[in-house]
Design a protein around this motif. Sequence first.
Motif, PDB file in Angstrom:
ATOM      1  N   UNK A 111       0.691  -1.261   0.010  1.00  0.00           N
ATOM      2  CA  UNK A 111       0.136   0.070   0.089  1.00  0.00           C
ATOM      3  C   UNK A 111       0.590   1.297  -0.029  1.00  0.00           C
ATOM      4  N   UNK A 112       1.959   1.357  -0.394  1.00  0.00           N
ATOM      5  CA  UNK A 112       3.006   2.418  -0.302  1.00  0.00           C
ATOM      6  C   UNK A 112       3.085   2.951  -1.622  1.00  0.00           C
ATOM      7  N   UNK A 113       2.719   2.097  -2.789  1.00  0.00           N
ATOM      8  CA  UNK A 113       3.144   2.790  -4.075  1.00  0.00           C
ATOM      9  C   UNK A 113       2.053   3.891  -4.575  1.00  0.00           C
ATOM     10  N   UNK A 114       2.314   5.278  -4.624  1.00  0.00           N
ATOM     11  CA  UNK A 114       1.397   6.224  -5.162  1.00  0.00           C
ATOM     12  C   UNK A 114       1.603   7.021  -6.287  1.00  0.00           C
ATOM     13  N   UNK A 115       0.722   7.296  -6.982  1.00  0.00           N
ATOM     14  CA  UNK A 115       0.994   8.098  -8.246  1.00  0.00           C
ATOM     15  C   UNK A 115      -0.139   9.091  -8.349  1.00  0.00           C
ATOM     16  N   UNK A 116       0.109  10.307  -8.703  1.00  0.00           N
ATOM     17  CA  UNK A 116      -0.511  11.632  -8.941  1.00  0.00           C
ATOM     18  C   UNK A 116       0.009  12.266 -10.163  1.00  0.00           C
ATOM     19  N   UNK A 117      -1.003  12.946 -10.994  1.00  0.00           N
ATOM     20  CA  UNK A 117      -0.189  13.719 -11.910  1.00  0.00           C
ATOM     21  C   UNK A 117      -1.080  15.056 -11.884  1.00  0.00           C
ATOM     22  N   UNK A 118      -0.325  16.151 -11.325  1.00  0.00           N
ATOM     23  CA  UNK A 118      -0.967  17.359 -11.178  1.00  0.00           C
ATOM     24  C   UNK A 118      -0.815  18.122 -12.547  1.00  0.00           C
ATOM     25  N   UNK A 119      -1.727  19.149 -12.630  1.00  0.00           N
ATOM     26  CA  UNK A 119      -1.463  20.062 -13.939  1.00  0.00           C
ATOM     27  C   UNK A 119      -0.463  21.116 -13.470  1.00  0.00           C
ATOM     28  N   UNK A 120       0.178  21.619 -14.419  1.00  0.00           N
ATOM     29  CA  UNK A 120       1.256  22.615 -14.321  1.00  0.00           C
ATOM     30  C   UNK A 120       1.359  23.481 -15.451  1.00  0.00           C
ATOM     31  N   UNK A 121       1.561  24.763 -15.187  1.00  0.00           N
ATOM     32  CA  UNK A 121       1.815  25.759 -16.526  1.00  0.00           C
ATOM     33  C   UNK A 121       0.699  26.668 -16.420  1.00  0.00           C
TER      34      UNK A 121
END
Length: 228
Positions: A111-121
């Motif tokens: 349960x420690x693998x985490x992924x996100x993809x935030x917008x930038x720019x």
Amino acid sequence: MKKYLILLCCFLFAMAIISIPEVHDFVFSSSLADGLCLAAPGFVPLKYASGKNNMGGYKDHVLWIPADAVTAVPEKPDVVTANTDLVTAVGSFSFPVGGLSNPIYIRCTRGTVKYDAEAQGEDDGVSFSPSGEFFYPGNETEMHAFNSLVKNTPGYLVIEDTDGKQQLIGQPGLFCYIKPAFTGGQKRADLRGTKYTFSADSNETALFLATPIDINSLAGLVVVNPAG
């Protein structure tokens, strides 16, 4: 009469494309292809099926591939003809003789693998910043040696969601970077090990491998198919 001349010109142009290599290459390798009959990606309705599995999180392993350890990596196709092409990396990792021969397998704490993809720019310049973390337990010399090597090494990370889809973080020139941080704990019940934080830059919120890597084989696991 004019209509027949137009049809004749169209026929001759089509024959030239087919029969003359220079004309064929020019048409299909230039921006002219954008205006011809090639399919292109576009918006489609997003309909979510009732009762569909949607477990969050990722499986308890990752793969790490240093950028200088490979001669080829999976990438998006040069010609995009379908929506899936926008978020699919085709091909496979190629390793030169005498160096690393496979991706580096890392078993992670549950349960420690985490992924996100935030917008930038800013407006008209938006992209994404994929990031996440995973944890490896223990106080092993091999782990600390890995930490020393990975801290300033660009590369590629592969994670696997609970549905079995493998995601690639990092592309040539837009590498993935990992920052390790070790915690030894204080009390006997404290967690001990290294937390790895990764990040990259991308035009996609996720990039999937068209050809999955056999992670079980890299982990030394033998999967028995009951039906086989």
